[in-house]
Design a protein around this motif. Structure first.
Motif, PDB file in Angstrom:
ATOM      1  N   TRP A 155       0.844  -1.181   0.000  1.00  0.00           N
ATOM      2  CA  TRP A 155       0.000   0.000   0.000  1.00  0.00           C
ATOM      3  C   TRP A 155       0.881   1.233   0.000  1.00  0.00           C
ATOM      4  O   TRP A 155       2.053   1.194   0.356  1.00  0.00           O
ATOM      5  CB  TRP A 155      -0.936   0.006   1.207  1.00  0.00           C
ATOM      6  N   GLY A 156       0.300   2.299  -0.434  1.00  0.00           N
ATOM      7  CA  GLY A 156       0.959   3.592  -0.422  1.00  0.00           C
ATOM      8  C   GLY A 156      -0.034   4.634   0.055  1.00  0.00           C
ATOM      9  O   GLY A 156      -1.252   4.455  -0.058  1.00  0.00           O
ATOM     10  N   TYR A 157       0.474   5.685   0.602  1.00  0.00           N
ATOM     11  CA  TYR A 157      -0.373   6.759   1.116  1.00  0.00           C
ATOM     12  C   TYR A 157       0.118   8.066   0.538  1.00  0.00           C
ATOM     13  O   TYR A 157       1.299   8.384   0.622  1.00  0.00           O
ATOM     14  CB  TYR A 157      -0.300   6.779   2.645  1.00  0.00           C
ATOM     15  N   ALA A 158      -0.773   8.817  -0.094  1.00  0.00           N
ATOM     16  CA  ALA A 158      -0.445  10.136  -0.634  1.00  0.00           C
ATOM     17  C   ALA A 158      -1.235  11.178   0.153  1.00  0.00           C
ATOM     18  O   ALA A 158      -2.457  11.079   0.269  1.00  0.00           O
ATOM     19  CB  ALA A 158      -0.798  10.211  -2.116  1.00  0.00           C
ATOM     20  N   ALA A 159      -0.541  12.153   0.699  1.00  0.00           N
ATOM     21  CA  ALA A 159      -1.198  13.178   1.502  1.00  0.00           C
ATOM     22  C   ALA A 159      -1.925  14.177   0.601  1.00  0.00           C
ATOM     23  O   ALA A 159      -1.376  14.641  -0.395  1.00  0.00           O
ATOM     24  CB  ALA A 159      -0.165  13.915   2.353  1.00  0.00           C
ATOM     25  N   LEU A 160      -3.164  14.461   0.924  1.00  0.00           N
ATOM     26  CA  LEU A 160      -3.978  15.483   0.265  1.00  0.00           C
ATOM     27  C   LEU A 160      -4.738  16.212   1.364  1.00  0.00           C
ATOM     28  O   LEU A 160      -5.716  15.694   1.885  1.00  0.00           O
ATOM     29  CB  LEU A 160      -4.984  14.866  -0.708  1.00  0.00           C
ATOM     30  N   GLU A 161      -4.298  17.355   1.741  1.00  0.00           N
ATOM     31  CA  GLU A 161      -4.906  18.071   2.864  1.00  0.00           C
ATOM     32  C   GLU A 161      -6.062  18.940   2.387  1.00  0.00           C
ATOM     33  O   GLU A 161      -5.881  19.846   1.592  1.00  0.00           O
ATOM     34  CB  GLU A 161      -3.854  18.954   3.546  1.00  0.00           C
TER      35      GLU A 161
END
Length: 185
Positions: A155-161
């Motif tokens: 899995w990967g996590y991309a930050a989008l605030e």
């Protein structure tokens, strides 16, 4: 994107049986057991290599989150959210599971299986429903991958605030007005 990797239960079983086959085959002087165990271990190593390729390809995916104007919504009403995924270099489509990560876990943010096309842009639409008023925080996108044999998952996590303000439903003349698309409270 911050990646992670783990064995699935099927992967643990294949590795355990492969290791057991090699050890038991050597101890019992049975070359066929060693061969079967070696094949199982080789399959696990090949699956790990294929997943590493997919994870590298997933690193080239860029995400954009599009919310309705004003970043506000009414409690219980449907809030349409569009997530755009762009992939830079050309390549085969990337099968993955994509989901929004929202603090407080509103309805509609569940992950879905999609195929992100190579050298193209795709859209994924979510319809979020917020059960209570207040400020909500969309903090990122989780992308999940599984190797073709199902032995490993990554899995990967991309930050989008993004912050959202959820308001109460309006009351006019003592009657509660239903927001368009809202469910009964």
């Amino acid at each position: 994107m911050s990646p992670g990797l783990r064995l699935t239960p099927a992967g643990r079983l294949v590795l355990a049986l492969g290791g057991l086959g090699v050890v038991a085959g050597v101890a019992a002087a049975r070359p066929s057991w060693v061969a079967v165990g070696g094949v199982a271990l080789s399959l696990a190593v090949a699956a790990r290599g294929l997943l590493a390729q997919r994870l590298r390809a997933a690193g080239g995916v860029a995400f954009e989150l599009h919310l309705p104007a004003g970043h506000t919504a009414t409690r219980g009403a449907a809030l349409p959210v569009v997530l755009r995924a762009r992939r830079g270099p050309a390549g085969r489509p990337l099968p993955c599971r994509i989901g929004l990560r929202v603090h407080g876990d509103p309805g509609g943010a569940e992950a879905r299986w999609v195929r992100v096309p190579g050298a193209a842009q795709g859209e994924l639409r979510f319809t979020l429903r917020f059960p209570r008023i207040g400020h909500w925080h969309v903090h990122g996108v989780r992308l999940e991958l599984v190797d073709p044999l199902g032995l490993f998952e990554a899995w990967g996590y991309a930050a989008l605030e993004r912050r959202l303000a959820i308001h109460p439903r309006p009351v006019i003349g003592g009657r509660l007005l239903k927001a368009r698309g809202a469910q009964r409270a």
